[in-house]
Design a protein around this motif. Structure first.
Motif, PDB file in Angstrom:
ATOM      1  N   PHE A  80      84.395  21.848  38.486  1.00  0.00           N
ATOM      2  CA  PHE A  80      84.799  21.689  39.887  1.00  0.00           C
ATOM      3  C   PHE A  80      86.294  21.400  39.993  1.00  0.00           C
ATOM      4  N   GLN A  81      86.813  20.635  39.050  1.00  0.00           N
ATOM      5  CA  GLN A  81      88.247  20.338  39.045  1.00  0.00           C
ATOM      6  C   GLN A  81      89.073  21.623  39.019  1.00  0.00           C
ATOM      7  N   TYR A  82      88.603  22.608  38.267  1.00  0.00           N
ATOM      8  CA  TYR A  82      89.372  23.843  38.095  1.00  0.00           C
ATOM      9  C   TYR A  82      88.743  25.054  38.796  1.00  0.00           C
ATOM     10  N   ASP A  83      87.780  24.797  39.690  1.00  0.00           N
ATOM     11  CA  ASP A  83      87.168  25.854  40.483  1.00  0.00           C
ATOM     12  C   ASP A  83      86.585  26.958  39.599  1.00  0.00           C
ATOM     13  N   GLU A  84      85.794  26.548  38.602  1.00  0.00           N
ATOM     14  CA  GLU A  84      85.237  27.484  37.625  1.00  0.00           C
ATOM     15  C   GLU A  84      83.707  27.474  37.578  1.00  0.00           C
ATOM     16  N   CYS A  85      83.064  26.741  38.455  1.00  0.00           N
ATOM     17  CA  CYS A  85      81.624  26.543  38.319  1.00  0.00           C
ATOM     18  C   CYS A  85      80.822  27.823  38.497  1.00  0.00           C
ATOM     19  N   ALA A  86      81.364  28.773  39.244  1.00  0.00           N
ATOM     20  CA  ALA A  86      80.636  30.031  39.428  1.00  0.00           C
ATOM     21  C   ALA A  86      80.411  30.748  38.105  1.00  0.00           C
ATOM     22  N   LYS A 139      68.333  27.833  32.549  1.00  0.00           N
ATOM     23  CA  LYS A 139      68.812  26.976  31.460  1.00  0.00           C
ATOM     24  C   LYS A 139      69.689  25.854  32.018  1.00  0.00           C
ATOM     25  N   ALA A 140      69.639  24.713  31.355  1.00  0.00           N
ATOM     26  CA  ALA A 140      70.373  23.539  31.817  1.00  0.00           C
ATOM     27  C   ALA A 140      71.877  23.736  31.680  1.00  0.00           C
ATOM     28  N   VAL A 141      72.601  23.206  32.658  1.00  0.00           N
ATOM     29  CA  VAL A 141      74.054  23.093  32.580  1.00  0.00           C
ATOM     30  C   VAL A 141      74.365  21.600  32.614  1.00  0.00           C
ATOM     31  N   LEU A 142      74.727  21.044  31.472  1.00  0.00           N
ATOM     32  CA  LEU A 142      75.077  19.624  31.351  1.00  0.00           C
ATOM     33  C   LEU A 142      76.561  19.505  31.658  1.00  0.00           C
ATOM     34  N   HIS A 143      76.894  18.821  32.746  1.00  0.00           N
ATOM     35  CA  HIS A 143      78.233  18.934  33.318  1.00  0.00           C
ATOM     36  C   HIS A 143      78.801  17.549  33.663  1.00  0.00           C
ATOM     37  N   VAL A 144      80.108  17.384  33.420  1.00  0.00           N
ATOM     38  CA  VAL A 144      80.796  16.149  33.807  1.00  0.00           C
ATOM     39  C   VAL A 144      82.104  16.480  34.516  1.00  0.00           C
ATOM     40  N   GLU A 145      82.513  15.551  35.362  1.00  0.00           N
ATOM     41  CA  GLU A 145      83.831  15.576  35.971  1.00  0.00           C
ATOM     42  C   GLU A 145      84.511  14.249  35.668  1.00  0.00           C
ATOM     43  N   TYR A 146      85.826  14.308  35.470  1.00  0.00           N
ATOM     44  CA  TYR A 146      86.591  13.104  35.182  1.00  0.00           C
ATOM     45  C   TYR A 146      87.424  12.629  36.372  1.00  0.00           C
ATOM     46  N   ALA A 147      87.964  13.555  37.143  1.00  0.00           N
ATOM     47  CA  ALA A 147      88.895  13.201  38.209  1.00  0.00           C
ATOM     48  C   ALA A 147      88.316  13.378  39.609  1.00  0.00           C
ATOM     49  N   VAL A 148      87.446  14.340  39.807  1.00  0.00           N
ATOM     50  CA  VAL A 148      86.887  14.609  41.135  1.00  0.00           C
ATOM     51  C   VAL A 148      85.849  13.534  41.468  1.00  0.00           C
ATOM     52  N   PRO A 149      85.938  12.901  42.626  1.00  0.00           N
ATOM     53  CA  PRO A 149      84.957  11.872  43.004  1.00  0.00           C
ATOM     54  C   PRO A 149      83.551  12.453  43.125  1.00  0.00           C
ATOM     55  N   PRO A 150      82.531  11.707  42.717  1.00  0.00           N
ATOM     56  CA  PRO A 150      81.153  12.207  42.813  1.00  0.00           C
ATOM     57  C   PRO A 150      80.757  12.654  44.216  1.00  0.00           C
ATOM     58  N   GLY A 201      71.933  23.365  40.665  1.00  0.00           N
ATOM     59  CA  GLY A 201      70.958  23.011  39.640  1.00  0.00           C
ATOM     60  C   GLY A 201      71.570  22.398  38.399  1.00  0.00           C
ATOM     61  N   PHE A 202      72.824  21.930  38.490  1.00  0.00           N
ATOM     62  CA  PHE A 202      73.504  21.352  37.332  1.00  0.00           C
ATOM     63  C   PHE A 202      73.020  19.924  37.063  1.00  0.00           C
ATOM     64  N   SER A 203      73.145  19.496  35.819  1.00  0.00           N
ATOM     65  CA  SER A 203      72.921  18.106  35.417  1.00  0.00           C
ATOM     66  C   SER A 203      74.285  17.435  35.360  1.00  0.00           C
ATOM     67  N   SER A 204      74.703  16.834  36.468  1.00  0.00           N
ATOM     68  CA  SER A 204      76.101  16.430  36.626  1.00  0.00           C
ATOM     69  C   SER A 204      76.256  14.924  36.723  1.00  0.00           C
ATOM     70  N   MET A 205      77.408  14.458  36.275  1.00  0.00           N
ATOM     71  CA  MET A 205      77.773  13.053  36.408  1.00  0.00           C
ATOM     72  C   MET A 205      79.284  12.916  36.274  1.00  0.00           C
ATOM     73  N   ALA A 206      79.782  11.802  36.753  1.00  0.00           N
ATOM     74  CA  ALA A 206      81.185  11.440  36.540  1.00  0.00           C
ATOM     75  C   ALA A 206      81.270  10.602  35.272  1.00  0.00           C
TER      76      ALA A 206
END
Length: 261
Positions: free
Chosen positions: A206-212, A222-233, A244-249
């Motif tokens: 999401f930080q780099y607009d690449e999720c598509a 299939k699972a997408v295990l995903h994290v963001e460091y700078a973008v607020p949840p 459908g991502f498995s996301s967290m900050a």
């Protein structure tokens, strides 16, 4: 039985006995895979927090022993083995096994240098030992890191074709050992690799607009295990859930702290 057939028979028996046992090659359905949308914990630094109420942990394969994996299993969790597959690390116990010829430029992390992934002849047996380590400790899956060297200034003339060959080799190593394997980043090659890998691991799409670019994994269930460091949840979580991502900050040090969606 004549002398010659008898001799051939003895030689065949000796050869069979001395040959190394092949790694099991289980049917795809026998490998555990993280479910799409599953919650997870990714901790690579600090004292491991066993108290996170999630079904999947992703932890360092060298820093954690079999007892740690067993404790997580006893608590009903599956465990992913983090390994660096794209860079040499001076602080790992096998660092002397890597010949100087395959060590490239520093990658920006202390003690790390890019690997010449063209040298599959050299790197495959070294990575096989690392995957064996994961299997021996009881891990269920592997997360090989830095699988996109061809997009970086490694010091080697790496191409997309080199990366495809290397990444598929890593998937094969895991599958031969009964473990699922995640594709870490390498977004441009997802269309070619989604069939080879069991899940994806991504940082900051999401930080780099690449999720598509990760949609082929989601479309394949299939699972997408995903994290963001700078973008607020609050900004990325609604969109991550919709995908459908498995996301967290997480914080960049990948300690115990997490803020799940």
């Amino acid at each position: 039985m004549t002398r010659l057939p008898a001799l051939l028979f003895v030689l065949a028996v000796l050869t069979a006995c001395s040959a190394p046992a092949p790694h099991p090659d289980p049917r795809p359905g026998e490998r555990w895979r993280p479910a799409q949308g599953t919650t997870w914990q990714w901790q690579l630094d600090g004292r491991l927090d066993f108290g996170v109420d999630v079904p999947v942990y992703d932890i360092d394969g060298f820093e954690n022993d079999a007892a740690t994996v067993r404790r997580l299993h006893d608590a009903g969790r599956k465990v992913i083995c983090y390994l660096n597959a794209g860079a040499w690390e001076s602080f790992r116990p096998d660092h002397r096994d890597f010949p100087a010829a395959v060590l490239g430029r520093p990658n920006g992390w202390p003690g790390e240098r890019w690997l010449d992934i063209r040298r599959v002849d050299v790197l495959r047996p070294l990575m096989a030992k690392r995957f064996d380590l994961c299997r021996a400790k009881g891990f269920d899956a592997v997360e090989p890191d830095l699988m996109d060297g061809y997009l970086n200034d490694t010091g080697f003339p790496l191409t997309a074709r080199h990366q495809l060959t290397y990444n598929r080799m890593l998937a094969e190593l895991g599958h031969e050992r009964g473990m699922s394997v995640g594709l870490k980043n390498d977004l441009p090659q997802i269309p070619q690799l989604v069939g080879d890998f069991d899940f994806a691991v991504n940082e900051e799409c999401f930080q780099y607009d690449e999720c598509a670019a990760l949609k082929p994994f989601a479309d394949a269930g299939k699972a997408v295990l995903h994290v963001e460091y700078a973008v607020p949840p609050a900004e990325f979580c609604p969109r991550a859930r919709a995908l459908g991502f498995s996301s967290m900050a997480k914080r960049l040090d990948l300690g115990a702290w997490r803020r799940p969606c």
